[in-house]
Design a protein around this motif. Structure first.
Motif, PDB file in Angstrom:
ATOM      1  N   TYR A  77       1.676 -57.186  -2.133  1.00  0.00           N
ATOM      2  CA  TYR A  77       1.520 -56.470  -1.010  1.00  0.00           C
ATOM      3  C   TYR A  77       1.441 -57.962   0.476  1.00  0.00           C
ATOM      4  O   TYR A  77       1.369 -57.532   1.226  1.00  0.00           O
ATOM      5  N   LEU A 136       5.464 -52.826   0.817  1.00  0.00           N
ATOM      6  CA  LEU A 136       4.496 -52.249   0.543  1.00  0.00           C
ATOM      7  C   LEU A 136       4.433 -51.120  -0.311  1.00  0.00           C
ATOM      8  O   LEU A 136       3.794 -50.454  -0.993  1.00  0.00           O
ATOM      9  N   LEU A 137       5.793 -50.271   0.059  1.00  0.00           N
ATOM     10  CA  LEU A 137       6.033 -49.057  -0.281  1.00  0.00           C
ATOM     11  C   LEU A 137       7.278 -49.431  -1.345  1.00  0.00           C
ATOM     12  O   LEU A 137       8.096 -50.547  -1.108  1.00  0.00           O
ATOM     13  N   SER A 138       7.289 -48.462  -2.259  1.00  0.00           N
ATOM     14  CA  SER A 138       8.150 -48.503  -3.522  1.00  0.00           C
ATOM     15  C   SER A 138       9.356 -48.380  -3.274  1.00  0.00           C
ATOM     16  O   SER A 138       9.456 -47.401  -1.529  1.00  0.00           O
ATOM     17  N   ASP A 198       8.759 -44.387  -3.527  1.00  0.00           N
ATOM     18  CA  ASP A 198       7.997 -44.249  -2.137  1.00  0.00           C
ATOM     19  C   ASP A 198       8.288 -44.123  -1.184  1.00  0.00           C
ATOM     20  O   ASP A 198       7.848 -42.585  -0.676  1.00  0.00           O
ATOM     21  N   ILE A 199       9.692 -44.642  -1.080  1.00  0.00           N
ATOM     22  CA  ILE A 199      10.605 -44.422   0.385  1.00  0.00           C
ATOM     23  C   ILE A 199      11.293 -43.654  -0.053  1.00  0.00           C
ATOM     24  O   ILE A 199      11.603 -42.312   0.836  1.00  0.00           O
ATOM     25  N   PHE A 254       0.587 -46.273   9.893  1.00  0.00           N
ATOM     26  CA  PHE A 254      -0.584 -46.494   8.286  1.00  0.00           C
ATOM     27  C   PHE A 254      -1.902 -46.464   9.112  1.00  0.00           C
ATOM     28  O   PHE A 254      -1.759 -46.681  10.780  1.00  0.00           O
ATOM     29  N   LEU A 288       9.134 -40.495   1.102  1.00  0.00           N
ATOM     30  CA  LEU A 288       8.850 -39.743   2.293  1.00  0.00           C
ATOM     31  C   LEU A 288       9.806 -40.103   2.919  1.00  0.00           C
ATOM     32  O   LEU A 288       9.769 -39.414   4.748  1.00  0.00           O
ATOM     33  N   VAL A 341       7.283 -45.072   9.502  1.00  0.00           N
ATOM     34  CA  VAL A 341       6.181 -44.924   9.345  1.00  0.00           C
ATOM     35  C   VAL A 341       4.391 -45.423   9.525  1.00  0.00           C
ATOM     36  O   VAL A 341       4.619 -45.616  10.616  1.00  0.00           O
ATOM     37  N   VAL A 357      -0.099 -40.906   0.549  1.00  0.00           N
ATOM     38  CA  VAL A 357      -0.397 -39.797   1.281  1.00  0.00           C
ATOM     39  C   VAL A 357      -1.154 -39.426   2.193  1.00  0.00           C
ATOM     40  O   VAL A 357      -1.298 -38.124   1.897  1.00  0.00           O
ATOM     41  N   ARG A 407      -4.041 -46.728   0.200  1.00  0.00           N
ATOM     42  CA  ARG A 407      -3.087 -47.451  -1.037  1.00  0.00           C
ATOM     43  C   ARG A 407      -3.598 -48.331  -1.668  1.00  0.00           C
ATOM     44  O   ARG A 407      -3.059 -49.090  -2.732  1.00  0.00           O
ATOM     45  N   ILE A 419       0.563 -42.941   6.115  1.00  0.00           N
ATOM     46  CA  ILE A 419      -0.324 -43.992   5.344  1.00  0.00           C
ATOM     47  C   ILE A 419      -1.709 -44.344   5.030  1.00  0.00           C
ATOM     48  O   ILE A 419      -1.310 -44.444   5.997  1.00  0.00           O
TER      49      ILE A 419
END
Length: 160
Positions: free
Chosen positions: A128, A148-150, A153-154, A98, A157, A96, A53, A72, A67
């Motif tokens: 991914y 892409l995000l677990s 992670d979410i 990237f 965030l 988000v 991040v 990542r 991100i």
């Protein structure tokens, strides 16, 4: 020569993708997930956030976590340059950004040219990757943004 309707439908199905590069590899994401593509701007660091991040930005009054896809994917960092972009995407109902090395183009490719991913592609875990598109002169790695995000992670965030 007559085609049955299911064959014709598959031939006609085109995937619309935004393509971008990270290092030497080219990636694609479904254009419907992309809200906008912006130049890099000042990113505010967030203490104790995961290493991938970068921080947060204020985009027209909305605070958006950023991100770094290089981090990542476990790739070496690269200094920002004139081609560096932020792709703003909605994943699991959160917005988000990237960071990518460069945005290439918007492509339409036939769904029939996309094959399943091998176990590891360009050092990126296949978790991914939704598939690999075979274009005339190159391969396009299709990212599965929802994976892409677990969920952890979410949650992290959302708390930013």
């Amino acid at each position: 020569m007559a085609m049955d309707s299911s064959q014709k439908k598959q031939d006609d199905e085109l995937l619309q993708l935004v393509t971008f590069s990270i290092g030497e590899e080219e990636f694609g994401v479904n254009i419907l997930k992309v809200q906008e593509i912006i130049r890099t701007m000042e990113i505010t660091k967030v203490p104790r956030s995961p290493d991938f991040v970068e921080g947060v930005i204020n985009l027209r009054g909305k605070v958006i976590p950023i991100i770094d896809l290089r981090r990542r994917f476990g790739l070496a960092p690269r200094p920002e340059d004139k081609d560096t972009r932020i792709i703003v995407i909605e994943i699991n109902s959160i917005i988000v950004g990237f960071v990518v090395d460069a945005v290439s183009e918007v492509l339409r490719i036939p769904a029939s040219t996309v094959g399943p991913p091998p176990p590891v592609v360009a050092g990126v875990e296949s978790d991914y990757i939704s598939g690999v598109g075979q274009l005339a002169d190159r391969l396009l790695i299709m990212l599965d943004l929802d994976r892409l995000l677990s969920s952890e992670d979410i949650s992290m965030l959302c708390a930013m």
